[in-house]
Design a protein around this motif. Structure first.
Motif, short mmCIF file in Angstrom:
data_model
loop_
_atom_site.label_atom_id
_atom_site.label_comp_id
_atom_site.label_asym_id
_atom_site.label_seq_id
_atom_site.Cartn_x
_atom_site.Cartn_y
_atom_site.Cartn_z
N SER A 35 0.83 -1.35 -0.04
CA SER A 35 -0.01 -0.14 0.09
C SER A 35 0.99 1.33 -0.03
O SER A 35 1.90 1.50 0.62
CB SER A 35 -0.80 0.16 1.17
OG SER A 35 -0.12 0.11 2.36
N VAL A 62 -3.51 -2.41 -8.64
CA VAL A 62 -4.92 -2.44 -8.69
C VAL A 62 -5.38 -0.69 -8.38
O VAL A 62 -4.95 0.00 -7.62
CB VAL A 62 -5.38 -2.98 -7.42
CG1 VAL A 62 -6.87 -2.98 -6.93
CG2 VAL A 62 -4.82 -4.50 -7.31
N GLU A 64 -7.84 2.28 -7.94
CA GLU A 64 -9.21 2.55 -7.23
C GLU A 64 -10.40 2.44 -7.95
O GLU A 64 -10.46 2.86 -9.05
CB GLU A 64 -8.75 4.11 -6.75
CG GLU A 64 -10.14 4.47 -5.63
CD GLU A 64 -9.62 4.25 -4.37
OE1 GLU A 64 -10.63 3.88 -3.61
OE2 GLU A 64 -8.32 3.89 -3.93
N ASN A 65 -11.26 1.93 -7.41
CA ASN A 65 -12.82 1.33 -7.83
C ASN A 65 -12.55 0.74 -9.17
O ASN A 65 -13.67 0.57 -9.72
CB ASN A 65 -13.32 2.77 -8.01
CG ASN A 65 -13.63 3.66 -6.58
OD1 ASN A 65 -13.97 3.08 -5.69
ND2 ASN A 65 -13.44 4.88 -6.90
N VAL A 80 -1.74 -1.51 -4.06
CA VAL A 80 -3.06 -1.04 -3.65
C VAL A 80 -2.81 0.34 -3.07
O VAL A 80 -1.86 0.72 -2.26
CB VAL A 80 -3.67 -1.88 -3.01
CG1 VAL A 80 -4.21 -3.19 -3.59
CG2 VAL A 80 -3.10 -2.24 -1.68
N GLU A 84 -7.22 -2.22 2.34
CA GLU A 84 -8.37 -3.17 2.31
C GLU A 84 -8.46 -3.59 0.82
O GLU A 84 -9.46 -4.26 0.64
CB GLU A 84 -9.60 -2.48 2.81
CG GLU A 84 -9.96 -1.08 2.10
CD GLU A 84 -9.43 0.11 2.96
OE1 GLU A 84 -9.96 1.33 2.38
OE2 GLU A 84 -8.61 0.11 3.93
N GLN A 85 -8.07 -3.16 -0.02
CA GLN A 85 -8.04 -3.52 -1.41
C GLN A 85 -6.98 -4.72 -1.48
O GLN A 85 -6.84 -5.28 -2.61
CB GLN A 85 -7.33 -2.18 -2.47
CG GLN A 85 -8.33 -1.18 -2.50
CD GLN A 85 -7.56 -0.17 -3.42
OE1 GLN A 85 -6.96 0.81 -3.18
NE2 GLN A 85 -7.78 -0.17 -4.55
#
Length: 145
Positions: A35, A62, A64-65, A80, A84-85
């Motif tokens: 992260s 990854v 966002e959204n 990420v 939490e992703q």
């Protein structure tokens, strides 16, 4: 409870992260999430592609959204913006200045801290954040090895 480690005195955070991720893959780790802010993740993504010309470090950036396609969900390293992703990965490597939100869902959190005075100050604040919540912290002085 999440195991929290701080790796201090790292000359170059991104290169150190690459070596750490390579080591995790070689040891058979089931997965690692990294992260960081978006700009840092983009630089790490480029660094992972060029880190070792003889070796590929499989990873996924990854956004966002954006859901992770099913065919890519088994990629061992996810980059990420928010912890939490990180999906199902047991280890979180954190390269942000603020405490990693959602780190509690990981078995282990690794904070990488360079020798830059501003990064060290931010790391001290993260240390206090985690310690204040009752986590036992481990310190690894990379510069001493």
């Amino acid at each position: 409870m999440t195991e929290v480690q701080f790796h201090f005195n790292v000359p170059d955070r991104l290169l150190y992260a690459c070596r750490l991720l390579r080591k995790a893959l070689r040891s058979g780790a089931s997965g690692v999430a990294v992260s960081a802010p978006s700009a840092t993740l983009s630089r790490l993504d480029r660094t992972l592609w060029t880190f070792d010309p003889q070796e590929f470090i499989p990873h996924l950036l990854v956004r966002e959204n954006q859901p992770v396609p099913k065919r890519l969900q088994r990629t061992p390293i996810w980059l990420v913006e928010r912890a939490e992703q990180g999906g199902h990965h047991p280890v979180l490597v954190h390269l942000g200045d603020e405490p990693a939100q959602g780190f509690e869902s990981f078995s282990r959190l690794i904070e990488i801290v360079s020798t830059d005075p501003e990064e060290r100050d931010a790391a001290r604040a993260r240390w206090r954040h985690y310690a204040g919540r009752g986590y036992e912290l481990q310190r690894f002085d990379v510069g001493a090895s």
